[in-house]
Write a protein that holds these residues in place. Structure first.
Motif, PDB file in Angstrom:
ATOM      1  N   ILE A   1      43.184  37.913  37.703  1.00  0.00           N
ATOM      2  CA  ILE A   1      42.682  38.428  38.801  1.00  0.00           C
ATOM      3  C   ILE A   1      41.554  39.164  39.374  1.00  0.00           C
ATOM      4  CG2 ILE A   1      43.685  38.579  40.674  1.00  0.00           C
ATOM      5  CD1 ILE A   1      40.643  35.615  40.118  1.00  0.00           C
ATOM      6  N   TYR A   2      41.811  40.177  39.243  1.00  0.00           N
ATOM      7  CA  TYR A   2      41.711  41.371  39.614  1.00  0.00           C
ATOM      8  C   TYR A   2      41.002  42.126  38.642  1.00  0.00           C
ATOM      9  CZ  TYR A   2      44.469  44.141  36.252  1.00  0.00           C
ATOM     10  OH  TYR A   2      45.496  44.989  36.131  1.00  0.00           O
ATOM     11  N   LYS A   3      40.622  41.344  37.485  1.00  0.00           N
ATOM     12  CA  LYS A   3      39.855  42.456  36.764  1.00  0.00           C
ATOM     13  C   LYS A   3      38.388  41.159  36.511  1.00  0.00           C
ATOM     14  CE  LYS A   3      42.835  45.045  33.547  1.00  0.00           C
ATOM     15  NZ  LYS A   3      42.954  44.918  31.968  1.00  0.00           N
ATOM     16  N   MET A   4      38.591  40.210  37.183  1.00  0.00           N
ATOM     17  CA  MET A   4      37.908  39.354  36.352  1.00  0.00           C
ATOM     18  C   MET A   4      36.377  39.943  37.350  1.00  0.00           C
ATOM     19  SD  MET A   4      35.683  36.513  38.053  1.00  0.00           S
ATOM     20  CE  MET A   4      34.835  35.268  36.686  1.00  0.00           C
ATOM     21  N   PRO A   5      35.970  40.195  38.132  1.00  0.00           N
ATOM     22  CA  PRO A   5      34.660  41.157  38.548  1.00  0.00           C
ATOM     23  C   PRO A   5      34.093  41.497  37.829  1.00  0.00           C
ATOM     24  CG  PRO A   5      36.005  41.113  40.667  1.00  0.00           C
ATOM     25  CD  PRO A   5      37.313  40.630  39.478  1.00  0.00           C
ATOM     26  N   LEU A   6      35.302  42.736  37.068  1.00  0.00           N
ATOM     27  CA  LEU A   6      34.426  43.902  36.067  1.00  0.00           C
ATOM     28  C   LEU A   6      34.201  42.710  34.877  1.00  0.00           C
ATOM     29  CD1 LEU A   6      36.791  46.490  36.712  1.00  0.00           C
ATOM     30  CD2 LEU A   6      34.807  46.129  37.044  1.00  0.00           C
TER      31      LEU A   6
END
Length: 209
Positions: free
Chosen positions: A60-65
């Motif tokens: 989930i923490y990579k989703m914005p990138l």
């Protein structure tokens, strides 16, 4: 009373879903995420962003990138895309009825200008360009402030649950557009004021407000 009809751009005015999926699959192949099969799209559209990430093995923490990377890659295609079927006619009719039109987008301004001209829908009095596709609430707030508009003067139209939540957070009436990224089932959890199943429903909704 005539309103400012403020549209989310991708998914509501123009269908970028298939393009976004193709680019995501290119990224997924390189990064080891699960690729999206076209048959899975209706199911994925019922899930929250967090749950989609779980299904796709995307942290989930990579989703914005990843989202920003997808948006950056498909800018070149935007000028040659077509509006959602029926949207051009709806925009024209809204103008005839005296409403003012606006949009919020994180797309490149030059590419959007080309798209609007190529499709003969350069009919918007207002726009707001954002650098971050995940800042909907603050974008709406900035739009209202920059254009000195009151909350009751604007109706927001968006195709994602986060659109509905952002509109509600800013005190706007909103229409959930079910032809975009999120399913009608997911959109309904945001308690939108109205639901449009096709663009022409927007006209019927506004005629009753």
């Amino acid at each position: 009373m005539n309103k400012v009809i403020l549209f989310n751009f991708n998914g509501t005015i123009v269908n970028t879903k298939n393009l976004a999926i193709d680019i995501f699959n290119e990224i997924a192949e390189k990064q080891g995420y699960k690729k999206i099969n076209k048959e899975e799209v209706p199911y994925l559209s019922t899930l929250s962003i967090r749950n989609r990430c779980k299904v796709l093995n995307l942290p989930i923490y990579k989703m914005p990138l990843v989202g920003i990377s997808i948006k950056r890659r498909y800018q070149q295609y935007i000028p040659n895309l077509k509006p959602v079927m029926g949207m051009s006619e709806v925009l024209e009719e809204l103008k005839k009825k005296g409403h003012k039109l606006g949009f919020i987008t994180s797309n490149n301004q030059d590419k959007i200008d080309e798209f609007l001209i190529n499709n003969s829908i350069n009919v918007f009095e207002y726009n707001h360009y954002s650098f971050n596709p995940f800042s909907k609430s603050s974008d709406i707030s900035s739009f209202l402030k920059n254009n000195r508009l009151k909350k009751d003067e604007v109706i927001y139209v968006g195709d994602e649950l986060r659109d509905i939540k952002a509109a509600k957070k800013n005190g706007l009436s909103c229409i959930a557009a079910s032809w975009g990224y999120d399913s009608i089932e997911l959109l309904s959890t945001g308690n939108a004021d109205f639901v449009a199943k096709q663009p022409k429903d927007i006209l019927d909704i506004l005629s009753g407000t």
